[in-house]
Scaffold this active site. Sequence first.
Site, PDB file in Angstrom:
ATOM      1  N   ASN A 105      -8.646 -10.692   2.376  1.00 57.22           N
ATOM      2  CA  ASN A 105     -10.071 -10.561   2.063  1.00 57.22           C
ATOM      3  C   ASN A 105     -10.679 -11.942   1.892  1.00 57.22           C
ATOM      4  OD1 ASN A 105      -9.843 -11.340  -0.866  1.00 57.22           O
ATOM      5  ND2 ASN A 105      -8.568  -9.485  -0.885  1.00 57.22           N
ATOM      6  N   ASP A 145      -1.232  -0.377  -7.928  1.00 56.39           N
ATOM      7  CA  ASP A 145      -2.400  -0.752  -8.733  1.00 56.39           C
ATOM      8  C   ASP A 145      -1.888  -1.526  -9.943  1.00 56.39           C
ATOM      9  OD1 ASP A 145      -4.561  -0.806 -10.564  1.00 56.39           O
ATOM     10  OD2 ASP A 145      -5.471   0.893  -9.514  1.00 56.39           O
ATOM     11  N   ILE A 146      -2.043  -2.842  -9.914  1.00 57.48           N
ATOM     12  CA  ILE A 146      -1.442  -3.694 -10.941  1.00 57.48           C
ATOM     13  C   ILE A 146      -2.025  -3.380 -12.310  1.00 57.48           C
ATOM     14  CG2 ILE A 146      -1.031  -6.076 -11.679  1.00 57.48           C
ATOM     15  CD1 ILE A 146      -1.166  -6.887  -8.721  1.00 57.48           C
ATOM     16  N   LEU A 147      -3.333  -3.208 -12.402  1.00 53.79           N
ATOM     17  CA  LEU A 147      -3.950  -2.939 -13.699  1.00 53.79           C
ATOM     18  C   LEU A 147      -3.505  -1.590 -14.273  1.00 53.79           C
ATOM     19  CD1 LEU A 147      -7.597  -4.315 -13.456  1.00 53.79           C
ATOM     20  CD2 LEU A 147      -5.772  -5.068 -14.983  1.00 53.79           C
TER      21      LEU A 147
END
Length: 403
Positions: free
Chosen positions: A208, A304-306
């Site tokens: 990105n 999803d790290i969080l």
Amino acid sequence: MKDREIIVGVTGGIAAYKSAALCSRFVKSGARVHVILTEGAAKFITPLTFQSITKHPVAVDVFDETDPSVIQHIHLADLADVFVVAPATADILAKAAWGLADDMLSTTLLATRSPVIFAPAMNVHMFGHPAVQENIARLRARGCVIVDPGEGPLACGYTGKGRMAEPDEIAEVVEAVLNRRRDFADVRVLVTAGATWEPFDPVRILSNRSTGKMGYAVAEAARDRGATVTLVAGPGELRSPEGVRLIRVETALEMRDAVLANLPMHDVLIKAAAVSDYRPAVVHPSKVKKAEGPLTVELVRNPDILMEVSRHRRPDQVIVGFAAETEDVEKNALEKLRRKSLDYIVANDVSMAGAGFAVDTNIVTIYGRDGTALALPPLSKREVADRLLDVIRDTPGKVGAGS
């Protein structure tokens, strides 16, 4: 300010007379003050005036080495707890912005690692000139503090914005900067920054537009406020911040492993990285050659790290996420805040000018799990970082001054 070392640079403008009052205020507050005059400043006010106020020699000539045991400009640069330039002319702003060093003041500014505060003073049209404003923006983006001039009658006969701020106002900013540097002294901060690279083959990646500027600004701000900082950063060209432990990663899986491994040792996690949500299901060992017709690439979800952090966090930790959105910013940010059990989320509309990737500014709203919302005006990313740290510091029941 008691026992703090303050370097005051004075440049050649009529407002130089105010600098004597500023130095006097610092001395009365218990600080040790060392003054550097430019040759132009010495035509407005003499070195003897400042020597009498500070009880220290005044530096003017970079080649005037009065103490053979030290190199004067390096000694003063290392000594500084804070460096104040008041008045700051257009000339010194340009030199500082572009790294020029042709006199005692500009050379010392280039060598110091302390916070630097500029109090500009000049003609209203000079102050509004695009070149001056660009230099000020450049200095702000680098973390320097600008004490904006006031409006009123100027020595040149014009009326407008250009008068140096009053000594009391500048002193308040100096005191805030000195105090700010200590408010995270016992806090360990983990920051993520930049994009991730998800390989497709040895040549191509899925990624990105993130450059890491926001995360690096957070890491540097936390470091300058006394925190022990670990920065987990994706690929990029930004210089490694001095005094920060840097862990380089490339993929989302590598970033996940680094964050989870380091989370238990830290009090605050600020996850500013733009992690790829998907990665190619197959990584080809050699370059995929171009062929006729479309190419279909199967993607799989990255972790999803969080969400994983929320399952491993301690109750006393502060967890901050970022939400880069292009529509329904508030709705999407609040949903992410709730779903991932965050303490705060920093949301911005990256389609707005001055708020997206690869720029030095940002326009954000900081949402808290307690229902608070702090909407910030356009600021440098370093200023956004400091405002975010202010919010974290004042979180009740957590680490830092708010605990």
